[in-house]
Design an enzyme around this catalytic site. Structure first.
Site, mmCIF file in Angstrom:
data_model
loop_
_atom_site.group_PDB
_atom_site.id
_atom_site.type_symbol
_atom_site.label_atom_id
_atom_site.label_comp_id
_atom_site.label_asym_id
_atom_site.label_seq_id
_atom_site.Cartn_x
_atom_site.Cartn_y
_atom_site.Cartn_z
ATOM 1 N N GLU A 171 8.050 -26.155 12.773
ATOM 2 C CA GLU A 171 8.856 -27.082 13.560
ATOM 3 C C GLU A 171 8.496 -28.522 13.197
ATOM 4 O OE1 GLU A 171 11.383 -28.253 15.032
ATOM 5 O OE2 GLU A 171 11.449 -26.904 16.771
ATOM 6 N N HIS B 293 12.524 -18.493 16.638
ATOM 7 C CA HIS B 293 11.569 -17.616 17.317
ATOM 8 C C HIS B 293 12.015 -17.291 18.745
ATOM 9 C CE1 HIS B 293 10.128 -20.859 19.911
ATOM 10 N NE2 HIS B 293 10.197 -21.638 18.846
#
Length: 232
Positions: free
Chosen positions: A92, A19
């Site tokens: 994550e 990201h």
């Protein structure tokens, strides 16, 4: 380096994207599962990434369900005329109680956990968090599912730095212990191939950490795990 894996018609190519930048990246905070949005720089990185991907042949676009990943995926989805499908499994690593903290804050509030973190063992987790072994199993399972569903196709996956670290270690035949040593820039371009969906660890890196589309932007914040290692 591992021996290159022979491509087959059933192999799946995956374009992996970390990201774009967030304010917490800039502050070097452990983000984990906390839903942090992109900052202005992150949105610009995502815009440029979308333009970079415009010429790619991609059949599907998957993203972590966290906001920073979905916001990064949006310009690419527009360029490629694809919808974004979200997957919780692409999140994550979960850092438990220390999510949102900087290294110095963890040292002060959870000194023992920080000491153990600096050992970089695959079986260690931050308090109420996820260890590297379980994280790796989650990510390999997610990639195996993607490869099985989209054999012979190219899939764009927008995810997180820790996810890319698991992929890099696996492709290079490295263990899960030890600090991160791969370059994983925000909104960088990475391409891998999974030769056999039944063996998701059969990963070959085709391109890694390509940031040509981000040229002339300010330097990115970098959390260098190795700088915390004891001096020898």
């Amino acid at each position: 380096m591992p021996t290159p894996i022979t491509a087959s018609p059933s192999a799946t190519e995956i374009i992996l994207i970390r990201h774009g930048e967030t304010d917490w990246n800039r502050e070097l905070r452990f983000q984990g599962h906390i839903d942090v949005p992109l900052n202005d720089m992150g949105h610009e990185q995502a815009r440029r990434l979308g333009l970079r991907l415009a010429g790619e042949t991609v059949q599907h676009l998957l993203s972590s369900d966290l906001m920073r990943a979905q916001q990064t995926a949006a310009p690419a989805a527009q360029q490629l005329s694809l919808s974004v499908l979200t997957r919780v499994s692409l999140r994550e690593q979960n850092f438990g109680l220390v999510e949102g903290m900087r290294a110095d804050e963890i040292q002060n509030l959870h000194p023992r956990a920080w000491e153990q973190w600096l050992e970089f063992r695959e079986d260690h987790a931050m308090p109420e968090g996820e260890n590297a072994r379980d994280f790796h199993a989650r990510i390999m399972g997610a990639l195996g599912d993607i490869a099985a569903l989209h054999a012979g196709q190219c899939v764009l996956v927008v995810t997180h730095g820790g996810v890319l670290d698991m992929v890099w270690r696996t492709a290079n035949g490295l263990g899960l212990s030890g600090p991160r040593r791969s370059d994983i820039p925000n909104a960088g371009f990475n391409r891998v191939r999974i030769a056999d969906a039944a063996v998701p660890t059969s990963i070959e890196i085709l391109d890694w950490a390509d940031t040509r589309h981000l040229d002339d932007l300010p330097a990115q914040p970098t959390y260098d795990q190795t700088r915390h290692l004891p001096k020898r």
